[in-house]
Design an enzyme around this catalytic site. Structure first.
Site, PDB file in Angstrom:
ATOM      1  N   HIS A 140       0.842  -1.204   0.000  1.00  0.00           N
ATOM      2  CA  HIS A 140       0.000   0.000   0.000  1.00  0.00           C
ATOM      3  C   HIS A 140       0.874   1.251   0.000  1.00  0.00           C
ATOM      4  CE1 HIS A 140      -3.431   2.590   1.302  1.00  0.00           C
ATOM      5  NE2 HIS A 140      -2.479   3.224   1.976  1.00  0.00           N
ATOM      6  N   GLU A 141       1.877   1.268   0.875  1.00  0.00           N
ATOM      7  CA  GLU A 141       2.766   2.431   0.933  1.00  0.00           C
ATOM      8  C   GLU A 141       3.601   2.544  -0.334  1.00  0.00           C
ATOM      9  OE1 GLU A 141       2.212   4.547   3.103  1.00  0.00           O
ATOM     10  OE2 GLU A 141       1.008   3.335   4.472  1.00  0.00           O
ATOM     11  N   HIS A 144       1.683   4.301  -2.940  1.00  0.00           N
ATOM     12  CA  HIS A 144       1.723   5.758  -2.781  1.00  0.00           C
ATOM     13  C   HIS A 144       2.990   6.319  -3.432  1.00  0.00           C
ATOM     14  CE1 HIS A 144      -1.783   6.678  -0.424  1.00  0.00           C
ATOM     15  NE2 HIS A 144      -1.465   5.836   0.547  1.00  0.00           N
ATOM     16  N   GLU A 215      -6.084   7.073  -1.288  1.00  0.00           N
ATOM     17  CA  GLU A 215      -6.072   5.878  -0.441  1.00  0.00           C
ATOM     18  C   GLU A 215      -6.742   4.708  -1.149  1.00  0.00           C
ATOM     19  OE1 GLU A 215      -4.446   5.312   2.373  1.00  0.00           O
ATOM     20  OE2 GLU A 215      -3.633   7.322   2.052  1.00  0.00           O
TER      21      GLU A 215
END
Length: 279
Positions: A140-141, A144, A215
């Site tokens: 997930h990071e 980003h 997100e």
């Protein structure tokens, strides 16, 4: 989301300092609308760009993150190897990997560019989650980072800053003008700062909306990288391990608020899970 909170906090601080310094130096925005807009853009983008350039340093200092240069444990080696493998899938330079001490299950990514970034995880995250779930959080990071969210956020923040400064100066100019056409500089400065804070709050709603959309996109990126079941499991784990935080700290967590709100940096966990299940 730590990177958003730190970015916004630094951005606001820099914006205020720039305005005070310019006022002390006698550099003002008096003039035509064109010059005022140019002045506003310089002030607005300077704050957001400085925030971006300082983001990695500030993030490390604020949480006491310890960058893993040479792994000392099997867990640290696994973290490095996992991040390196995910970075290769995104065709990115491997971000710095750090651990910081906190019982709160948390993680964040920050940095000035896609190839100059940092991913940090808390000891609480490592303690509460399985390897598959930690892998999903890292993915997930990494999404980003790969999506360039910090740079995009900088551009959006710069634009909203520009209009915040521009509109606050326009209103201050009208209010501070005396009947004889002269202007009270003290009133002008005070009114412009008050409206800058007010408009800054309203502008933050735009940034928060953008953050919530990113997100969802990062969740989808993680699902593509490691599979939706792992990401769903990680979010469900966060639901099962609530952390009692002051309200103003909710934006610091990877999960954000548990409810939808205009001031939330994250969608609710339930909505994120539902979105992943629909993929």
């Amino acid at each position: 989301m730590k990177r958003i909170f730190l970015f916004l906090a630094t951005n606001i601080a820099v914006l205020v300092v720039i305005n005070i310094v310019l006022a002390v130096l006698g550099i003002n925005s008096q003039g035509g609308t064109g010059s005022l807009l140019a002045y506003s853009a310089v002030v607005g983008f300077t704050g957001s760009i400085i925030s971006l350039l300082m983001s990695k340093f500030i993030a490390k200092q604020s949480v006491g993150a310890e960058v893993i240069d040479t792994p000392r444990t099997e867990e640290e080696a696994w973290l490095l190897n996992t991040v390196e493998a995910q970075a290769r899938q995104w065709n990115l330079k491997t971000p710095e990997v750090a651990i910081y001490h906190s019982p709160e299950p948390n993680a964040f990514a920050t940095g000035a560019s896609r190839n100059s970034s940092l991913i940090a995880v808390s000891t609480g995250l490592l303690d509460h989650m399985t390897r598959d779930e930690v892998e999903a959080v890292l993915a997930h990071e990494m999404a980003h980072v790969g999506n360039g969210d910090m740079v995009t956020l900088t551009l959006i923040q710069g634009v909203v800053n520009t209009f915040v400064v521009f509109l606050s100066r326009i209103i201050a100019n009208l209010i501070a003008r005396n009947n004889d056409g002269s202007q009270s500089q003290g009133t002008y400065f005070l009114v412009s700062m008050v409206f800058q804070i007010l408009f800054g709050f309203l502008a933050s709603l735009i940034v928060m909306w953008f953050s919530r959309q990113r997100e969802y996109r990062a969740d989808a990126g993680a699902a593509k990288l490691v599979g939706a079941p792992k990401m769903i499991s990680a979010l469900q784990r966060l639901k099962g391990n609530p952390v009692d935080l002051p309200e103003e700290m909710n934006a610091m967590g990877i999960a954000g608020d548990t409810r939808d709100s205009l001031l939330s940096t994250h969608p609710s966990l339930d909505n994120r899970i539902a979105r992943l299940k629909s993929l």
